[in-house]
Design a protein around this motif. Structure first.
Motif, PDB file in Angstrom:
ATOM      1  N   TYR A 111      32.035  25.927  34.064  1.00  0.00           N
ATOM      2  CA  TYR A 111      32.372  24.706  33.351  1.00  0.00           C
ATOM      3  C   TYR A 111      32.799  25.039  31.922  1.00  0.00           C
ATOM      4  N   CYS A 112      33.827  24.347  31.463  1.00  0.00           N
ATOM      5  CA  CYS A 112      34.152  24.424  30.045  1.00  0.00           C
ATOM      6  C   CYS A 112      33.576  23.191  29.359  1.00  0.00           C
ATOM      7  N   ALA A 113      33.297  23.336  28.080  1.00  0.00           N
ATOM      8  CA  ALA A 113      32.669  22.258  27.328  1.00  0.00           C
ATOM      9  C   ALA A 113      33.143  22.287  25.883  1.00  0.00           C
ATOM     10  N   ALA A 114      33.102  21.122  25.243  1.00  0.00           N
ATOM     11  CA  ALA A 114      33.562  20.986  23.861  1.00  0.00           C
ATOM     12  C   ALA A 114      32.457  20.425  22.978  1.00  0.00           C
ATOM     13  N   ASP A 115      32.298  21.039  21.819  1.00  0.00           N
ATOM     14  CA  ASP A 115      31.316  20.620  20.823  1.00  0.00           C
ATOM     15  C   ASP A 115      32.059  20.005  19.649  1.00  0.00           C
ATOM     16  N   ARG A 116      31.925  18.701  19.452  1.00  0.00           N
ATOM     17  CA  ARG A 116      32.661  18.003  18.400  1.00  0.00           C
ATOM     18  C   ARG A 116      32.310  18.495  17.001  1.00  0.00           C
ATOM     19  N   GLY A 151      32.986  26.098  24.741  1.00  0.00           N
ATOM     20  CA  GLY A 151      32.072  26.984  25.444  1.00  0.00           C
ATOM     21  C   GLY A 151      32.360  27.021  26.933  1.00  0.00           C
ATOM     22  N   TRP A 152      31.903  28.076  27.559  1.00  0.00           N
ATOM     23  CA  TRP A 152      31.917  28.210  29.017  1.00  0.00           C
ATOM     24  C   TRP A 152      30.467  28.361  29.477  1.00  0.00           C
ATOM     25  N   PHE A 153      30.140  27.625  30.498  1.00  0.00           N
ATOM     26  CA  PHE A 153      28.834  27.713  31.138  1.00  0.00           C
ATOM     27  C   PHE A 153      29.057  27.928  32.628  1.00  0.00           C
ATOM     28  N   ARG A 154      28.001  28.306  33.333  1.00  0.00           N
ATOM     29  CA  ARG A 154      28.106  28.443  34.779  1.00  0.00           C
ATOM     30  C   ARG A 154      26.809  28.009  35.433  1.00  0.00           C
TER      31      ARG A 154
END
Length: 125
Positions: free
Chosen positions: A94-99, A34-37
Protein backbone atom coordinates in the motif's frame (compact mmCIF):
# COMPACT_ATOMS: atom_id res chain seq x y z
CA UNK A 1 -6.49 12.90 -2.54
CA UNK A 2 -6.73 9.55 -4.26
CA UNK A 3 -3.82 7.16 -4.52
CA UNK A 4 -3.57 4.46 -7.17
CA UNK A 5 -0.92 1.79 -6.70
CA UNK A 6 0.22 -0.55 -9.45
CA UNK A 7 3.11 -2.74 -10.53
CA UNK A 8 2.63 -5.79 -8.36
CA UNK A 9 2.82 -9.32 -9.68
CA UNK A 10 4.33 -12.77 -9.37
CA UNK A 11 8.12 -13.02 -9.38
CA UNK A 12 10.69 -15.64 -8.47
CA UNK A 13 12.95 -15.23 -5.48
CA UNK A 14 15.88 -13.00 -6.39
CA UNK A 15 13.83 -11.09 -8.92
CA UNK A 16 12.76 -7.47 -9.07
CA UNK A 17 9.59 -5.42 -9.27
CA UNK A 18 8.87 -1.72 -9.44
CA UNK A 19 5.74 -0.40 -7.77
CA UNK A 20 4.20 2.93 -8.67
CA UNK A 21 1.66 5.06 -6.88
CA UNK A 22 -0.01 7.98 -8.64
CA UNK A 23 -1.74 10.67 -6.60
CA UNK A 24 -4.51 12.99 -7.64
CA UNK A 25 -4.57 16.62 -6.63
CA UNK A 26 -2.14 19.53 -6.60
CA UNK A 27 -0.58 19.12 -3.17
CA UNK A 28 1.35 15.88 -3.73
CA UNK A 29 4.69 17.68 -3.51
CA UNK A 30 3.96 18.73 0.08
CA UNK A 31 3.20 15.21 1.35
CA UNK A 32 5.53 12.70 2.89
CA UNK A 33 4.83 9.40 1.14
CA UNK A 34 5.15 5.93 2.49
CA UNK A 35 4.89 2.30 1.45
CA UNK A 36 3.48 -0.32 3.78
CA UNK A 37 2.71 -4.00 3.30
CA UNK A 38 0.40 -6.55 4.80
CA UNK A 39 0.83 -10.29 4.58
CA UNK A 40 -2.07 -12.70 5.27
CA UNK A 41 -2.77 -12.94 8.99
CA UNK A 42 -0.32 -10.18 9.85
CA UNK A 43 -0.57 -6.51 10.70
CA UNK A 44 0.25 -3.84 8.17
CA UNK A 45 3.92 -2.94 8.47
CA UNK A 46 6.13 -0.07 7.42
CA UNK A 47 8.38 -0.58 4.40
CA UNK A 48 9.75 2.80 3.33
CA UNK A 49 9.05 6.53 3.44
CA UNK A 50 10.25 9.57 1.54
CA UNK A 51 10.12 13.25 2.47
CA UNK A 52 8.06 15.72 0.47
CA UNK A 53 11.14 16.91 -1.42
CA UNK A 54 12.63 13.47 -1.89
CA UNK A 55 15.79 14.39 -0.02
CA UNK A 56 15.12 12.11 2.92
CA UNK A 57 14.30 8.41 2.91
CA UNK A 58 13.74 5.79 5.60
CA UNK A 59 13.49 2.02 5.39
CA UNK A 60 12.48 -0.92 7.48
CA UNK A 61 15.49 -3.01 8.44
CA UNK A 62 14.04 -5.97 6.56
CA UNK A 63 14.24 -4.20 3.20
CA UNK A 64 17.24 -1.91 3.67
CA UNK A 65 19.73 -2.37 0.86
CA UNK A 66 17.19 -4.15 -1.36
CA UNK A 67 14.37 -1.63 -1.79
CA UNK A 68 14.57 1.98 -2.95
CA UNK A 69 11.85 4.57 -2.61
CA UNK A 70 11.80 7.59 -4.90
CA UNK A 71 9.36 10.17 -6.18
CA UNK A 72 8.65 12.38 -9.16
CA UNK A 73 6.71 15.40 -7.96
CA UNK A 74 6.14 16.62 -11.50
CA UNK A 75 4.21 13.41 -12.18
CA UNK A 76 2.60 13.06 -8.73
CA UNK A 77 4.16 9.62 -8.46
CA UNK A 78 6.08 7.68 -5.83
CA UNK A 79 7.99 4.51 -6.67
CA UNK A 80 9.25 1.49 -4.81
CA UNK A 81 12.03 -0.38 -6.56
CA UNK A 82 12.30 -3.86 -5.08
CA UNK A 83 15.35 -6.02 -5.79
CA UNK A 84 16.57 -9.37 -4.47
CA UNK A 85 13.03 -10.26 -3.56
CA UNK A 86 12.42 -12.99 -1.01
CA UNK A 87 9.34 -15.15 -0.36
CA UNK A 88 8.84 -13.26 2.91
CA UNK A 89 8.29 -10.07 0.88
CA UNK A 90 4.99 -11.53 -0.32
CA UNK A 91 2.20 -9.17 0.73
CA UNK A 92 -0.24 -6.56 -0.45
CA UNK A 93 1.68 -3.32 -0.78
CA UNK A 94 0.00 0.00 0.00
CA UNK A 95 1.09 3.54 -0.66
CA UNK A 96 0.09 6.27 1.75
CA UNK A 97 0.30 10.05 2.06
CA UNK A 98 1.04 12.13 5.15
CA UNK A 99 -0.38 15.66 4.83
CA UNK A 100 1.91 17.08 7.48
CA UNK A 101 4.91 16.20 5.36
CA UNK A 102 7.28 16.09 8.30
CA UNK A 103 6.07 13.72 11.00
CA UNK A 104 8.84 11.84 12.77
CA UNK A 105 6.42 8.94 13.19
CA UNK A 106 6.68 7.99 9.52
CA UNK A 107 6.71 4.29 10.41
CA UNK A 108 3.22 4.30 11.95
CA UNK A 109 0.06 3.71 9.93
CA UNK A 110 -1.83 6.30 12.01
CA UNK A 111 0.48 9.03 10.69
CA UNK A 112 -0.91 8.75 7.18
CA UNK A 113 -4.08 10.44 6.01
CA UNK A 114 -4.65 8.81 2.63
CA UNK A 115 -4.20 5.25 1.41
CA UNK A 116 -4.15 3.54 -1.94
CA UNK A 117 -6.01 0.34 -2.68
CA UNK A 118 -2.97 -1.94 -2.57
CA UNK A 119 -1.16 -4.08 -5.11
CA UNK A 120 -0.31 -7.75 -4.61
CA UNK A 121 3.31 -8.86 -4.67
CA UNK A 122 3.96 -12.60 -4.65
CA UNK A 123 7.48 -14.01 -4.51
CA UNK A 124 7.86 -17.70 -5.22
CA UNK A 125 10.73 -19.78 -3.86
Amino acid sequence: VQLQASGGGLVQAGGSLRLSCVASGRTFSSYRMGWFRQAPGKEREFVAAISYSGSGTDYADSVKGRFTISRDNAKNTVFLEMNSLKPEDTAVYYCAADRSGYSSRYYLTDTYDYWGQGTQVTVSS
